[in-house]
Write a protein that holds these residues in place. Structure first.
Motif, mmCIF file in Angstrom:
data_model
loop_
_atom_site.group_PDB
_atom_site.id
_atom_site.type_symbol
_atom_site.label_atom_id
_atom_site.label_comp_id
_atom_site.label_asym_id
_atom_site.label_seq_id
_atom_site.Cartn_x
_atom_site.Cartn_y
_atom_site.Cartn_z
ATOM 1 N N CYS A 105 1.071 -1.213 0.297
ATOM 2 C CA CYS A 105 -0.259 -0.164 -0.456
ATOM 3 C C CYS A 105 0.916 1.015 0.117
ATOM 4 C CB CYS A 105 -0.918 -0.036 1.381
ATOM 5 S SG CYS A 105 -2.544 -1.307 1.335
ATOM 6 N N SER A 106 2.188 0.881 0.945
ATOM 7 C CA SER A 106 3.303 2.063 0.578
ATOM 8 C C SER A 106 3.109 2.486 -0.609
ATOM 9 C CB SER A 106 4.412 1.949 1.365
ATOM 10 O OG SER A 106 5.374 3.034 0.920
ATOM 11 N N GLN A 123 2.097 -9.601 -8.505
ATOM 12 C CA GLN A 123 2.992 -10.836 -8.627
ATOM 13 C C GLN A 123 4.299 -9.822 -7.399
ATOM 14 O OE1 GLN A 123 5.543 -10.539 -12.137
ATOM 15 N NE2 GLN A 123 7.608 -10.823 -10.954
ATOM 16 N N THR A 124 4.406 -8.355 -7.158
ATOM 17 C CA THR A 124 4.754 -7.853 -6.293
ATOM 18 C C THR A 124 4.374 -8.559 -4.682
ATOM 19 O OG1 THR A 124 4.540 -5.562 -7.877
ATOM 20 C CG2 THR A 124 5.528 -5.248 -5.081
ATOM 21 N N PHE A 125 3.169 -8.459 -4.411
ATOM 22 C CA PHE A 125 3.092 -8.089 -3.391
ATOM 23 C C PHE A 125 3.211 -10.319 -2.861
ATOM 24 C CE2 PHE A 125 -1.383 -9.529 -0.840
ATOM 25 C CZ PHE A 125 -0.722 -9.139 0.580
ATOM 26 N N LEU A 126 3.185 -10.898 -3.926
ATOM 27 C CA LEU A 126 4.127 -11.999 -3.954
ATOM 28 C C LEU A 126 5.277 -12.522 -3.354
ATOM 29 C CD1 LEU A 126 1.333 -14.392 -6.044
ATOM 30 C CD2 LEU A 126 0.790 -14.069 -3.198
ATOM 31 N N GLU A 127 5.384 -11.487 -3.732
ATOM 32 C CA GLU A 127 7.204 -11.393 -3.533
ATOM 33 C C GLU A 127 7.229 -11.164 -2.547
ATOM 34 O OE1 GLU A 127 8.715 -9.184 -7.412
ATOM 35 O OE2 GLU A 127 8.914 -11.501 -8.322
ATOM 36 N N LEU A 128 7.082 -9.664 -2.204
ATOM 37 C CA LEU A 128 7.307 -9.148 -0.823
ATOM 38 C C LEU A 128 6.720 -9.944 0.164
ATOM 39 C CD1 LEU A 128 5.393 -5.526 -1.197
ATOM 40 C CD2 LEU A 128 7.591 -5.656 -1.073
#
Length: 525
Positions: A105-106, A123-128
């Motif tokens: 969210c940031s 994709q970014t969410f899963l990597e985070l």
């Protein structure tokens, strides 16, 4: 170097008139002298492994996104994804999930408003999430993918429906890629997708559909700073809707959909009281049916227009929109947005080229003509080129908006353009005694996006100062194009350097060229 790049490098090095024995001696020399150290070989292997790994992960996560996006709407509901992930690895998983959500969210502030995950944000969410675990990140990603894959179940009927709809959405993107810089084929593809879906999955309802885009309200700002201009619609409605303008002070729910950033559904327009009816020929007693207005988002989740559908032409009792239809229309909005911004990106590249050529013309009298081409993608090497700008030695420009495609097998004398495209390297050649310099414009992965075909007549090379100015122009044009492409990919707000960038709209891409020129001048000083 890739094989085409190596061949092109050697071709440029030896030139056109070198004897065959000399070429053979050069080959023997290179074979004998070219050596790689063990360290260089290892580094090359590591790079290849890393690139392959990144590509495989991207492919894996794209396939997972598509499986989850069974309704082909182009985005996933953030809270639905979180609800499923809440059970991944117990308490430790919940802690990782909350931390990753905060970081996501940031990075994407608009998520708190829209609550939708694009393929890239997913994709970014899963990597985070994976980065929050102490285990091997790749192994955690694999476990996440397996976990999320087993969480999705689809019936055979839904699967068929989804694959048909996905094909229609892909046709919209294909129309954008093969239409040059014209929006008309894209508008037609959208209307065709809507009608095909209505025939296959919508009980053959008669619908009207229309696309309206936001514009700055120049002549009469007392009616609001922006207006909606209707740029496309179903054929039957064109006499009443096409090119019409809707202002904020007129009846309608379109601006409410834009302000709220959510679809507005009116199941019975005759009872609403705030609907704008464009067709004044329709009797009041026939002004019955459903209306759906969906906002169109860009990559930064800003609304730039609306897609509207109604069933006023269908007087049957079935003329309502069902949930699965509304979800598909959201997918159409997403596909249209991608197609629209793909063409906008090409328009911007064209504007950069126009500005660059205007800068170049008075400084290089030895250049006879410049023809600018863009690449239309195809499978493997079956791509084509199409001409977008021709400029002669008087500085006169012609912009070609309707593409005429060049195919390799039909244009043997222009084969140097295709060699330039294959290698993404400068290509030198002579055609009937006229010397050409073909220079590629690269995309972000260094594939060829477009080509400047520069004719220098009988001269084998340009005078030193003209050559220097040409190199400067090409460098700035490439920098401006790279920034345009980066902005079209990113889902965060772009950085603007010059004040002119804040106020310019269509001229913005041209200003980018001058911005990079100014920045280089500042660095030199």
């Amino acid at each position: 170097l890739t094989p085409p790049q190596f061949v092109q490098l050697m071709d440029n090095f030896v030139g056109d008139d070198i004897p065959l024995p000399t070429v053979k001696r050069l080959i023997v020399f290179i074979r004998a002298e070219y050596k790689q150290t063990e360290k260089e070989i290892m580094k090359q292997r590591e790079n290849l492994h890393r690139m392959s790994h990144v590509a495989q992960r991207k492919q894996l996560l794209e396939a997972l996104f598509e499986k989850w996006d069974s309704k082909a709407c182009g985005s996933l509901d953030l809270e639905e994804v979180i609800a499923v992930l809440n059970t991944f690895k117990g308490l430790m998983g919940k802690v990782a999930l909350m931390k990753a959500k905060g970081q996501l969210c940031s990075r994407y502030p608009q998520l708190s408003k829209v609550g939708k995950l694009s393929p890239k944000a997913f994709q970014t969410f899963l990597e985070l999430i994976a980065s929050e675990f102490t285990d091997n990140e790749d192994e955690t990603i694999d476990n996440l993918v397996t976990f999320l894959t087993t969480s999705v179940e689809k019936s055979h009927t839904k699967s068929l429906q989804s694959s048909a709809r996905r094909k229609w959405l892909q046709d919209i993107q294909k129309a954008a890629e093969t239409s040059g810089i014209s929006m008309e084929p894209v508008y037609k593809a959208v209307m065709k997708a809507l009608s095909q879906d209505m025939e296959a999955h919508g009980d053959n309802k008669k619908i009207s559909a229309y696309i309206a885009l936001l514009e700055e309200n120049q002549p009469s700002s007392e009616q609001g700073q922006v207006l909606l201009r209707y740029v496309a619609c179903t054929a039957e409605d064109a006499p009443y809707i096409l090119n019409q303008v809707l202002h904020r002070d007129m009846k309608g729910v379109s601006f409410a959909a834009i302000d709220q950033g959510k679809p507005i559904y009116v199941p019975r327009v005759q009872h609403h009281g705030n609907i704008h009816f464009w067709n004044s020929d329709r009797p009041v007693e026939e002004q019955k049916g459903s209306l759906l207005v969906l906002p169109l988002y860009d990559a930064h989740w800003r609304v730039f227009g609306i897609l509207g559908l109604d069933t006023l032409r269908d007087q049957s009792h079935k003329s309502i929109f069902l949930t699965h239809e509304i979800t598909f229309y959201e997918g159409v909005c997403h596909a249209f947005s991608k197609a629209y911004h793909h063409i906008c990106m090409r328009e911007n590249v064209l504007q950069v080229a126009v500005t660059a050529l205007e800068w170049l013309y008075p400084r290089t009298p030895s250049i006879h003509a410049v023809t600018t081409y863009l690449v239309a993608p195809g499978t493997d090497k079956n791509y084509s080129l199409y001409k977008v700008i021709t400029t002669d030695n008087t500085g006169l420009k012609e912009i070609h908006r309707s593409p005429v495609f060049l195919l390799r097998e039909e244009n043997l004398l222009r084969d140097y353009l295709f060699k330039c495209t294959d290698s993404s390297e400068v290509t030198l050649t002579s055609v009937y005694g006229e010397h050409h310099i073909a220079v590629p414009l690269h995309d972000l992965s260094r594939q060829t996006l477009g080509i400047f075909d520069i004719s220098i007549g009988q001269h084998k090379k340009l005078p030193p100062q003209e050559q220097k100015d040409l190199q400067k122009m090409l460098k700035m044009a490439q920098a401006a194009c790279s920034e345009i492409l980066q902005r079209s990919l990113e889902e965060i707000e772009p950085t603007q350097v010059l004040e002119a960038e804040r106020v310019a709209n269509l001229r913005h891409a041209g200003i980018l060229f001058h911005r990079f020129m100014l920045q280089e001048l500042r660095e030199c000083v």
